[in-house]
Design a protein around this motif. Structure first.
Motif, PDB file in Angstrom:
ATOM      1  N   UNK A  69       0.820  -1.211   0.000  1.00 59.76           N
ATOM      2  CA  UNK A  69       0.000   0.000   0.000  1.00 59.76           C
ATOM      3  C   UNK A  69       0.849   1.255   0.000  1.00 59.76           C
ATOM      4  N   UNK A  70       2.008   1.199   0.662  1.00 60.28           N
ATOM      5  CA  UNK A  70       2.921   2.342   0.646  1.00 60.28           C
ATOM      6  C   UNK A  70       3.375   2.663  -0.769  1.00 60.28           C
ATOM      7  N   UNK A  71       3.621   1.615  -1.555  1.00 60.16           N
ATOM      8  CA  UNK A  71       4.031   1.832  -2.948  1.00 60.16           C
ATOM      9  C   UNK A  71       2.916   2.505  -3.736  1.00 60.16           C
ATOM     10  N   UNK A  72       1.670   2.069  -3.504  1.00 61.42           N
ATOM     11  CA  UNK A  72       0.530   2.680  -4.182  1.00 61.42           C
ATOM     12  C   UNK A  72       0.346   4.133  -3.733  1.00 61.42           C
ATOM     13  N   UNK A  73       0.574   4.391  -2.451  1.00 61.79           N
ATOM     14  CA  UNK A  73       0.458   5.743  -1.903  1.00 61.79           C
ATOM     15  C   UNK A  73       1.460   6.675  -2.582  1.00 61.79           C
ATOM     16  N   UNK A  74       2.697   6.217  -2.712  1.00 62.40           N
ATOM     17  CA  UNK A  74       3.736   7.007  -3.375  1.00 62.40           C
ATOM     18  C   UNK A  74       3.363   7.266  -4.829  1.00 62.40           C
ATOM     19  N   UNK A  75       2.805   6.253  -5.494  1.00 60.64           N
ATOM     20  CA  UNK A  75       2.434   6.403  -6.903  1.00 60.64           C
ATOM     21  C   UNK A  75       1.318   7.436  -7.087  1.00 60.64           C
ATOM     22  N   UNK A  76       0.356   7.438  -6.149  1.00 57.71           N
ATOM     23  CA  UNK A  76      -0.758   8.382  -6.278  1.00 57.71           C
ATOM     24  C   UNK A  76      -0.261   9.815  -6.240  1.00 57.71           C
ATOM     25  N   UNK A  77       0.686  10.108  -5.360  1.00 56.53           N
ATOM     26  CA  UNK A  77       1.177  11.472  -5.261  1.00 56.53           C
ATOM     27  C   UNK A  77       2.226  11.787  -6.319  1.00 56.53           C
ATOM     28  N   UNK A  78       2.834  10.763  -6.866  1.00 54.91           N
ATOM     29  CA  UNK A  78       3.716  10.984  -8.010  1.00 54.91           C
ATOM     30  C   UNK A  78       2.901  11.468  -9.205  1.00 54.91           C
ATOM     31  N   UNK A  79       1.668  10.975  -9.309  1.00 54.79           N
ATOM     32  CA  UNK A  79       0.787  11.430 -10.380  1.00 54.79           C
ATOM     33  C   UNK A  79       0.461  12.905 -10.200  1.00 54.79           C
ATOM     34  N   UNK A  80       0.207  13.311  -8.954  1.00 52.95           N
ATOM     35  CA  UNK A  80      -0.048  14.722  -8.676  1.00 52.95           C
ATOM     36  C   UNK A  80       1.162  15.567  -9.081  1.00 52.95           C
ATOM     37  N   UNK A 119      11.630   5.897 -10.194  1.00 55.17           N
ATOM     38  CA  UNK A 119      11.651   5.846  -8.733  1.00 55.17           C
ATOM     39  C   UNK A 119      10.492   5.023  -8.192  1.00 55.17           C
ATOM     40  N   UNK A 120       9.339   5.114  -8.842  1.00 60.04           N
ATOM     41  CA  UNK A 120       8.196   4.310  -8.410  1.00 60.04           C
ATOM     42  C   UNK A 120       8.456   2.820  -8.577  1.00 60.04           C
ATOM     43  N   UNK A 121       9.081   2.463  -9.685  1.00 56.58           N
ATOM     44  CA  UNK A 121       9.412   1.045  -9.914  1.00 56.58           C
ATOM     45  C   UNK A 121      10.400   0.548  -8.862  1.00 56.58           C
ATOM     46  N   UNK A 122      11.421   1.348  -8.571  1.00 59.93           N
ATOM     47  CA  UNK A 122      12.408   0.963  -7.555  1.00 59.93           C
ATOM     48  C   UNK A 122      11.756   0.791  -6.193  1.00 59.93           C
ATOM     49  N   UNK A 123      10.900   1.745  -5.818  1.00 60.12           N
ATOM     50  CA  UNK A 123      10.257   1.658  -4.507  1.00 60.12           C
ATOM     51  C   UNK A 123       9.284   0.486  -4.456  1.00 60.12           C
ATOM     52  N   UNK A 124       8.598   0.210  -5.557  1.00 59.26           N
ATOM     53  CA  UNK A 124       7.698  -0.940  -5.607  1.00 59.26           C
ATOM     54  C   UNK A 124       8.468  -2.240  -5.402  1.00 59.26           C
ATOM     55  N   UNK A 125       9.616  -2.364  -6.072  1.00 57.43           N
ATOM     56  CA  UNK A 125      10.435  -3.566  -5.901  1.00 57.43           C
ATOM     57  C   UNK A 125      10.893  -3.711  -4.452  1.00 57.43           C
ATOM     58  N   UNK A 126      11.277  -2.596  -3.837  1.00 58.06           N
ATOM     59  CA  UNK A 126      11.680  -2.630  -2.432  1.00 58.06           C
ATOM     60  C   UNK A 126      10.522  -3.090  -1.558  1.00 58.06           C
ATOM     61  N   UNK A 127       9.320  -2.603  -1.835  1.00 64.15           N
ATOM     62  CA  UNK A 127       8.148  -2.989  -1.052  1.00 64.15           C
ATOM     63  C   UNK A 127       7.777  -4.456  -1.261  1.00 64.15           C
ATOM     64  N   UNK A 128       7.950  -4.940  -2.488  1.00 61.12           N
ATOM     65  CA  UNK A 128       7.660  -6.352  -2.767  1.00 61.12           C
ATOM     66  C   UNK A 128       8.621  -7.252  -1.993  1.00 61.12           C
TER      67      UNK A 128
END
Length: 305
Positions: free
Chosen positions: A89-100, A125-134
């Motif tokens: 969910x943290x990865x999704x949260x980061x992605x939502x504000x990256x869109x903003x 950066x979103x891909x990197x953070x998503x991989x870290x979260x996975x």
């Protein structure tokens, strides 16, 4: 045995989390299905993608609060899978504000764009953070309790990166907002059209409000993450850690307040199906901005006098 730091009142905190994130989820779902009706059937426009990621954040976060509400425990819980979902969910949260951030950067003149804030960099950066979260989610389920995962080396590294991510993100928001605000201020100072100046004033108030909210909540989240690391490594007492006040400062305010602020200020009229009239001959409105903005890259941006 590792100290769980359980301070009690987890059931109440869990219920509060369920209520708050469920409300945000329902509003996001409303927006997801309402926006295509208002924007010629388009399903994956930036505004709608923002709500998709907010919805994913809520869906992935709610199980953690259900666990707290039902079991009245948190760090001592063996249901580590709930925290694994929270990491995703943290990865999704980061992605939502990256869109903003990307939407706001689209409203900034080409000469003022910053490389670190561009769409390709944000996507990377979103891909990197998503991989870290996975990776974190996979490791978390292998631990016997949540606190056991919290005291791992990986979690310390993850938390430091997450704190840095928050600083980076909210810096983007503030800088992008300032880059939009500055030409608006200059235009308003030299403008003679009362209707246009009032429009500028409305946009500037909304921008400033979002910038202040992001600066305060981002700083609060950053400080709470550092405090969490210090407590887990026994730099000072963990009394009160995971209590209601902790959750208010660490999760509810930094997550709910900016999310709701963006929903209301940027997308409020879309949610209720109302479009504001914008004088096209007086101001160029970026297609990605609900509240509109001045783009210096557009010719005849403003008609003076």
């Amino acid at each position: 045995m590792t100290d769980c730091f359980d301070g009690g009142h987890h059931a109440g905190t869990g219920i509060a989390g369920i209520v708050l994130f469920t409300i945000v989820l329902l509003v996001s779902i409303l927006a997801i299905f309402r926006l295509p009706l208002l924007e010629k059937g388009k399903w994956f426009e930036p505004k709608q993608n923002y709500f998709w990621f907010v919805a994913f954040t809520c869906i992935l976060d709610v199980p953690r609060y259900w666990m707290m509400a039902l079991d009245d425990t948190y760090t001592c819980s063996s249901k580590t899978w709930t925290y694994s979902l929270h990491l995703l969910g943290n990865a999704a949260f980061f992605s939502s504000y990256s869109i903003i951030c990307a939407m706001w950067q689209d409203s900034v003149g080409a000469g003022k764009k910053i490389f670190l804030f561009t769409k390709p960099v944000l996507a990377f950066l979103n891909v990197l953070f998503l991989l870290l979260c996975i990776v974190g989610a996979g490791l978390c389920v292998t631990y016997p309790t949540i606190i056991a995962f919290f005291t791992s080396v990986f979690y310390s590294i993850y938390t430091i990166i997450s704190a840095g991510k928050n600083v980076f993100f909210f810096s983007m928001i503030v800088w992008s907002g300032y880059s939009i605000l500055k030409p608006l201020q200059e235009a308003r100072a030299h403008g003679h059209d009362e209707m246009l100046n009032e429009r500028f004033r409305s946009i500037m108030i909304k921008l400033l409000s979002l910038m202040v909210v992001c600066a305060i909540t981002g700083t609060l989240r950053f400080l709470m993450l550092l405090t969490k690391i210090a407590i887990l490594h026994q730099k000072f007492s963990g009394r009160g850690y995971t209590g209601p006040f902790w959750w208010l400062l660490s999760d509810f305010i930094p997550r709910i307040i900016p999310t709701v602020s963006f929903m209301i200020i940027m997308f409020g009229s879309l949610l209720i199906g109302r479009h504001q009239h914008r004088p096209s001959k007086l101001i160029s409105v970026d297609k990605n901005m609900e509240f509109g903005s001045v783009s210096e890259s557009k010719e005849s941006m403003i008609a003076f006098g």
